[in-house]
Design an enzyme around this catalytic site. Structure first.
Site, short mmCIF file in Angstrom:
data_model
loop_
_atom_site.label_atom_id
_atom_site.label_comp_id
_atom_site.label_asym_id
_atom_site.label_seq_id
_atom_site.Cartn_x
_atom_site.Cartn_y
_atom_site.Cartn_z
N LYS A 111 0.87 -1.18 0.00
CA LYS A 111 0.00 0.00 0.00
C LYS A 111 0.90 1.23 0.00
O LYS A 111 1.73 1.38 0.91
CB LYS A 111 -0.89 -0.04 1.25
CG LYS A 111 -1.98 0.99 1.30
CD LYS A 111 -2.93 0.67 2.45
CE LYS A 111 -3.92 1.80 2.68
NZ LYS A 111 -4.76 1.53 3.86
N ARG A 174 0.40 -5.03 3.54
CA ARG A 174 -0.84 -5.45 4.21
C ARG A 174 -1.12 -6.90 3.87
O ARG A 174 -0.95 -7.33 2.73
CB ARG A 174 -1.99 -4.55 3.74
CG ARG A 174 -3.34 -4.92 4.30
CD ARG A 174 -4.31 -3.78 4.20
NE ARG A 174 -4.71 -3.48 2.83
CZ ARG A 174 -5.59 -2.53 2.51
NH1 ARG A 174 -6.13 -1.78 3.46
NH2 ARG A 174 -5.90 -2.30 1.25
N ARG A 181 -14.18 -6.66 -1.54
CA ARG A 181 -15.02 -5.74 -0.78
C ARG A 181 -16.45 -5.82 -1.29
O ARG A 181 -16.70 -6.32 -2.39
CB ARG A 181 -14.50 -4.31 -0.97
CG ARG A 181 -13.03 -4.18 -0.64
CD ARG A 181 -12.31 -3.25 -1.62
NE ARG A 181 -10.84 -3.31 -1.43
CZ ARG A 181 -10.16 -2.59 -0.56
NH1 ARG A 181 -10.80 -1.69 0.17
NH2 ARG A 181 -8.87 -2.73 -0.43
N ASP A 250 -16.64 0.31 -0.14
CA ASP A 250 -15.35 -0.15 -0.64
C ASP A 250 -14.38 -0.45 0.51
O ASP A 250 -13.31 -1.01 0.28
CB ASP A 250 -14.73 0.88 -1.59
CG ASP A 250 -14.63 2.26 -0.97
OD1 ASP A 250 -15.66 2.79 -0.53
OD2 ASP A 250 -13.52 2.80 -0.90
N ASN A 251 -14.76 -0.10 1.72
CA ASN A 251 -13.93 -0.41 2.87
C ASN A 251 -14.59 -1.48 3.74
O ASN A 251 -14.33 -1.55 4.95
CB ASN A 251 -13.68 0.86 3.70
CG ASN A 251 -12.86 1.87 2.95
OD1 ASN A 251 -12.13 1.53 2.01
ND2 ASN A 251 -12.96 3.13 3.33
N ASP A 260 -8.96 -1.29 5.87
CA ASP A 260 -8.79 0.13 5.54
C ASP A 260 -8.82 1.03 6.76
O ASP A 260 -9.80 1.70 7.06
CB ASP A 260 -9.80 0.58 4.48
CG ASP A 260 -9.28 0.27 3.08
OD1 ASP A 260 -8.22 -0.38 2.98
OD2 ASP A 260 -9.92 0.66 2.09
P1 AMP Z 1 -9.83 5.19 1.03
O1 AMP Z 1 -10.60 6.36 1.49
O2 AMP Z 1 -8.43 5.11 1.61
O3 AMP Z 1 -10.57 3.90 1.22
O4 AMP Z 1 -9.57 5.37 -0.53
C1 AMP Z 1 -10.61 5.57 -1.43
C2 AMP Z 1 -10.08 5.42 -2.84
O5 AMP Z 1 -9.09 6.39 -3.12
C3 AMP Z 1 -9.45 4.08 -3.14
O6 AMP Z 1 -9.77 3.73 -4.46
C4 AMP Z 1 -7.98 4.36 -2.99
O7 AMP Z 1 -7.18 3.46 -3.71
C5 AMP Z 1 -7.88 5.78 -3.56
N1 AMP Z 1 -6.73 6.51 -3.03
C6 AMP Z 1 -6.54 6.95 -1.76
N2 AMP Z 1 -5.37 7.59 -1.64
C7 AMP Z 1 -4.78 7.58 -2.86
C8 AMP Z 1 -3.54 8.09 -3.38
N3 AMP Z 1 -2.67 8.75 -2.63
N4 AMP Z 1 -3.29 7.88 -4.70
C9 AMP Z 1 -4.17 7.21 -5.48
N5 AMP Z 1 -5.34 6.73 -5.03
C10 AMP Z 1 -5.65 6.90 -3.75
MG MG Z 2 -10.36 2.06 0.92
#
Ligand code: AMP
Ligand code: MG
Length: 490
Positions: A111, A174, A181, A250-251, A260
Site C-alpha cells: 500500500k 498489508r 469488498r 469499498d472499505n 482500511d
Molecule cells: P480510502 O478512502 O483510503 O478507502 O480510498 C478511497 C479510494 O481512493 C481508493 O480507491 C484508494 O485506492 C484511492 N486513493 C486513496 N489515496 C490515494 C492516493 N494517494 N493515490 C491514489 N489513489 C488513492
Molecule cells: Mg479504501
C-alpha cells in the site's frame, strides 16, 4: 540467498475485467522500519532474509519477487452514501497470495507503492504517519482477537509525498484473507455484468465460505454468511470502543475482516455519538451508528447478488430482505453476550440488559473512560472499587449502579477471583489511544525516532496483561493531550 515468496495466486487468474496488471513503481532509497517477524514466519517467509536490503527493496516495491503477479484490483463503492462506479486500488498493488501455516490463503499487498490505472488524481503514495497508524491499530486489533487485515512491514521510501506539506513517504505491506469488498461486487453490478458477479461470488465462496459450496442455494447462503460475519465484527468493534471512521462499501470486506484503517480511532471517554474523522462532518460513521451502516452496506451487497437469486425479481427481493433481517438479531446477540462478559456475568437473567444499559448511560453522563471503566470493574469484583469510581465525574453515579451489580453477581456461584480473571480476559488494559498514536507518529516523522513506535507496538501486543511497567500507556489523555480529530492523510 534470495527471499522466497511461496506464491499461489488465484485472483489474477480471474477474467481481465477484475483488475489491471501493474508493477509497483521503484523508489529511491527504501529503508525497513518494521518487520512483523511472527507474521512473516506464519506466512512461510524467512524473517531474516526480509530484513536484508534485498528484502526491504521488495517490501518497498523496488523489486518484484519471483512468482508475484502484481495487480491493482477493480472495485466501486458508496463513499459517504454516494455511489462511485469506479474506484479500485489507486495506491495498492497485490503482489500475490500465499497459503499460511494454518492453510489459509492470504493476500500480500503493498500500500503506497505507486500509481495504478485506478489512481484518478492521486499520486499512488502513502505518507509515513498513516502507515504507522495502520500498522499500530491493525496489529492491536489482531491482539484483541478481532478479525482484521494485518501489517507485515513498514518501509520508508526515501522520497517525499506532497500533502499539505512535504512528508516522508512509506509503504505498508498489508496481509488480508482477501481484499474483496462489497464494492468489488458493486463494480460489476454497475456494469450489469451478471457473469462476472457469479464468478466473483464463486471465488468468494471457495475462498471464504467453503462450507457453502455444496448447499442448495449457495448465493443466498453467501449473503447470509457475510451478514453474519459483519454483524459479529461490528459488535466486537463496539465492545472495545473502536470507530472505523470510513465505513464506505469499498472499505467493507466480504471476509468479515476489519479493513482500511484511515481516520479510525478508539474512544477514550464513552460517548455513543463520538466521531473523530475530519471528513465525517455529518457523523454518518459515529460509534453507535456503525451497526446501522454495516446493514446499509450489506443491503448494497444484496442488491448486487439479486440477479443470482433467480429470475423472479419480487421473490428474490423478498428472500434478500429476509436474509438481511437476521443482521440485527446476530448483532444484538453478539453485542449483548459481549457486554454481559464485560461486566462479569456468567449466566443470563431478566434485567441484565437494563442493568448494562444503565451502566453505559451513567458512563456517558460522567465521561467515564470506556476501557478503564470495564478493566477496573474487574478489579472491583474482588477488591474495592476505588479505581473504577474514579472514572466517573460523579462517583456516586457508579455507587448507585454498583449496588445492583453486586446483588446480581452474588446470585452466581463463581468466586471473585474467577470473575476477575474472566473479566480481564475480555476487558483490555491497553488500546491504541489516539494521543499515544499521535505522539509515536510525531517522533518518527519529525525526529526519525522509532523507539516510541516500537514500544507502543510491543505493549499493544498483550492488551489483556497488566504489564505494570507500562501502566502509563493505559492512561487516558490529559486535557491538553486530547486528540479531537483524525485524518485520512491520503
Ligand atoms: P480510502 O478512502 O483510503 O478507502 O480510498 C478511497 C479510494 O481512493 C481508493 O480507491 C484508494 O485506492 C484511492 N486513493 C486513496 N489515496 C490515494 C492516493 N494517494 N493515490 C491514489 N489513489 C488513492
Ligand atoms: Mg479504501
Amino acid at each position: 540467498m534470495t527471499v522466497h515468496f511461496p506464491f499461489q495466486n488465484s485472483y489474477s487468474a480471474l477474467p481481465d475485467s477484475f483488475f489491471a496488471r501493474v508493477a509497483p513503481t521503484p523508489v529511491a532509497a527504501p529503508r525497513l522500519i518494521k518487520l512483523n517477524r511472527p507474521l512473516a514466519a506464519q506466512l512461510g517467509l524467512d524473517p531474516d532474509l526480509l530484513e536484508t536490503p534485498e528484502g526491504a527493496a521488495i517490501l518497498a516495491g523496488k523489486t518484484v519477487p519471483e512468482g508475484a503477479d502484481p495487480i491493482a484490483m477493480a472495485y466501486a463503492g458508496h463513499q459517504f452514501g454516494h455511489f462511485v462506479p469506479q474506484l479500485g486500488d489507486g495506491r495498492a498493488i497485490l503482489l500475490g497470495e500465499v497459503i499460511d501455516r494454518d492453510g489459509i490463503r492470504r493476500d500480500i499487498q503493498l500500500k503506497g507503492s505507486g500509481p495504478t490505472p485506478f489512481s484518478r488524481r492521486g499520486d499512488g503514495r502513502a505518507a509515513l504517519g498513516p502507515v504507522l497508524r495502520e500498522y499500530i491499530v491493525s496489529e492491536a486489533m489482531y491482539a484483541l482477537g478481532i478479525p482484521t487485515t494485518r501489517s507485515l512491514a513498514a518501509v520508508v521510501t526515501g522520497e517525499h509525498v506532497i500533502r499539505e506539506s512535504a512528508l516522508p513517504g512509506a509503504v505498508l505491506t498489508r496481509v488480508a484473507s482477501s481484499h474483496i469488498r462489497v464494492g468489488t461486487f458493486q463494480f460489476f453490478a454497475a456494469r450489469r455484468d451478471t457473469e462476472a458477479i457469479r464468478r466473483l461470488a464463486d471465488h468468494v465462496i471457495a475462498r471464504h465460505y467453503p462450507e457453502l459450496r455444496e448447499v442448495e442455494r449457495p448465493y443466498h447462503a453467501l449473503l447470509a454468511g457475510v451478514v453474519a460475519r459483519q454483524a459479529e465484527l461490528v459488535a466486537r468493534w463496539l465492545l472495545v470502543g473502536f470507530i472505523h471512521g470510513v465505513m464506505n462499501t469499498d472499505n467493507s470486506s466480504v471476509s468479515g475482516e476489519t479493513i482500511d484503517y484511515g481516520p479510525c480511532a478508539f474512544m477514550d471517554a464513552y460517548n455513543p455519538a463520538q466521531v473523530f474523522s475530519s471528513i465525517d462532518e455529518m457523523g454518518r460513521y459515529a460509534y453507535a451508528n456503525q451497526p446501522r451502516i454495516a446493514l446499509w452496506n450489506l443491503t448494497r451487497l444484496a442488491e448486487c447478488l439479486l440477479p443470482l437469486f433467480g429470475s423472479e425479481q419480487e421473490k428474490a427481493v423478498a428472500e434478500a430482505q429476509d436474509i438481511l433481517g437476521a443482521f440485527s438479531e446476530i448483532f444484538s446477540a453478539t453485542y449483548q453476550a459481549g457486554l454481559r462478559k464485560k461486566i462479569g456475568l456468567f449466566s443470563v437473567r431478566d434485567g441484565d440488559e437494563a442493568l448494562i444499559q444503565d451502566l453505559l448511560d451513567a458512563m456517558a453522563k460522567n465521561q467515564a473512560d470506556f476501557t478503564l471503566t470495564f478493566r477496573k470493574l474487574g478489579e472491583a469484583a474482588s477488591a474495592d472499587a476505588t479505581d473504577v469510581r474514579a472514572q466517573f465525574v460523579e462517583p456516586a453515579a457508579f455507587d448507585e449502579w454498583a449496588g445492583r451489580w453486586r446483588a446480581r453477581i452474588a446470585l452466581e456461584p463463581q468466586s471473585a477471583a474467577e470473575r476477575q480473571a474472566a473479566m480481564h480476559a475480555v476487558n483490555p488494559m491497553f488500546i491504541p489511544r489516539n494521543h499515544r498514536v499521535e505522539a509515536v507518529i510525531q517522533a518518527a516523522v519529525n525526529n526519525d525516532d522509532y523507539a516510541p513506535f516500537e514500544e507502543l507496538v510491543q505493549v499493544l501486543a498483550k492488551p489483556f496483561e497488566d504489564q505494570p511497567e507500562y501502566t502509563a500507556y493505559a492512561d487516558p489523555p490529559l486535557p491538553d493531550q486530547r486528540v479531537l480529530q483524525t485524518f485520512c492523510g491520503t
